[in-house]
Enzyme design. Sequence first.
Site, PDB file in Angstrom:
ATOM      1  N   ASP A 107       9.229  29.283  26.236  1.00 48.42           N
ATOM      2  CA  ASP A 107       7.888  28.902  25.809  1.00 48.42           C
ATOM      3  C   ASP A 107       7.388  27.904  26.864  1.00 48.42           C
ATOM      4  O   ASP A 107       8.193  27.279  27.563  1.00 48.42           O
ATOM      5  CB  ASP A 107       7.956  28.255  24.421  1.00 48.42           C
ATOM      6  N   ASP A 165       4.167  25.483  26.637  1.00 46.39           N
ATOM      7  CA  ASP A 165       3.673  24.208  26.099  1.00 46.39           C
ATOM      8  C   ASP A 165       4.744  23.575  25.205  1.00 46.39           C
ATOM      9  O   ASP A 165       5.065  24.127  24.153  1.00 46.39           O
ATOM     10  CB  ASP A 165       2.399  24.429  25.268  1.00 46.39           C
TER      11      ASP A 165
HETATM   12  C1  BG6 Z   1       0.299  27.418  22.660  1.00 39.78           C
HETATM   13  C2  BG6 Z   1       0.073  25.995  22.204  1.00 39.78           C
HETATM   14  O1  BG6 Z   1       1.209  27.445  23.711  1.00 39.78           O
HETATM   15  O2  BG6 Z   1      -0.917  28.018  23.097  1.00 39.78           O
HETATM   16  C3  BG6 Z   1      -1.008  25.975  21.139  1.00 39.78           C
HETATM   17  O3  BG6 Z   1       1.279  25.472  21.686  1.00 39.78           O
HETATM   18  C4  BG6 Z   1      -2.260  26.635  21.664  1.00 39.78           C
HETATM   19  O4  BG6 Z   1      -1.261  24.649  20.746  1.00 39.78           O
HETATM   20  C5  BG6 Z   1      -1.939  28.062  22.113  1.00 39.78           C
HETATM   21  O5  BG6 Z   1      -3.269  26.689  20.659  1.00 39.78           O
HETATM   22  C6  BG6 Z   1      -3.143  28.813  22.665  1.00 39.78           C
HETATM   23  O6  BG6 Z   1      -3.539  28.216  23.858  1.00 39.78           O
HETATM   24  P1  BG6 Z   1      -4.843  28.618  24.666  1.00 39.78           P
HETATM   25  O7  BG6 Z   1      -4.615  27.987  26.018  1.00 39.78           O
HETATM   26  O8  BG6 Z   1      -4.877  30.119  24.759  1.00 39.78           O
HETATM   27  O9  BG6 Z   1      -6.004  28.076  23.949  1.00 39.78           O
HETATM   28 MG    MG Z   2       5.291  25.421  22.541  1.00 42.09          MG
END
Ligand code: BG6
Ligand code: MG
Length: 216
Positions: free
Chosen positions: A11, A13
């Site tokens: 993963d 984030d």
């Molecule tokens: C995930 C995060 O990796 O991506 C979430 O943990 C986030 O918090 C999700 O909402 C979607 O991200 P993005 O960049 O497509 O808005």
């Molecule tokens: Mg994550």
Amino acid sequence: MADEIKGFIFDLDGVITDTAEYHYKSWQKLADEEDLFFNREVNEQLRGVSRMESLEIILDGKEVPEEQKKEWTDRKNSYYQDYLEEITKDDILDDMEEKLMKLKKDGYKLAVGSSSRNAKKVLKHLQITDIFDTIADGHSVENAKPAPDLFLYAANNLGLKPEECVVLEDAESGVEAALAAKMKAVGVGPESRVGKAHLVYANVGDIDFDEILKKL
Ligand code: BG6
Ligand code: MG
């Protein structure tokens, strides 16, 4: 059995970098502008959750026209993308880059499995795109975590069977997705959040790949 593990799916984030703070600030800005209830506690529920699903959690049942939702998620994303411009290599968590390089050197296949549609942009800023054999992101599949689809897509791209893959996740929904994919799950964070994983580390710096290879 350690010799069955052939690849690792990370993963992004919360495992490779900590963009949660930027997501938080962007949602908070939107919430303040639109008079929506939001705080750090609500933000914790958004970990690993897709952009639109995150808005639904913030709305907490409040009915809003689809067009409005689209405008709000777009606006939040533009705030988030502004923050992303500031990200550099220094934002890689702990010794994660060294860990990735070691796994690559040892012949393991490496993938990113992130719900984010900004994953490629983040990886580019961190300057680690080339370490990975494949990148599965928020554009790759329809069904988001906790569905197994994203991780199965990544494993398929790596040419590996699910049981040959280890997933590293900081979100409950991500651990559930890994288990649903019949993969080995390593949780990063508190037991209360990732306790369903086969192995749990409190922080990224504590992750011990020798132990993972031995125990899973
Ligand atoms: C995930 C995060 O990796 O991506 C979430 O943990 C986030 O918090 C999700 O909402 C979607 O991200 P993005 O960049 O497509 O808005
Ligand atoms: Mg994550």
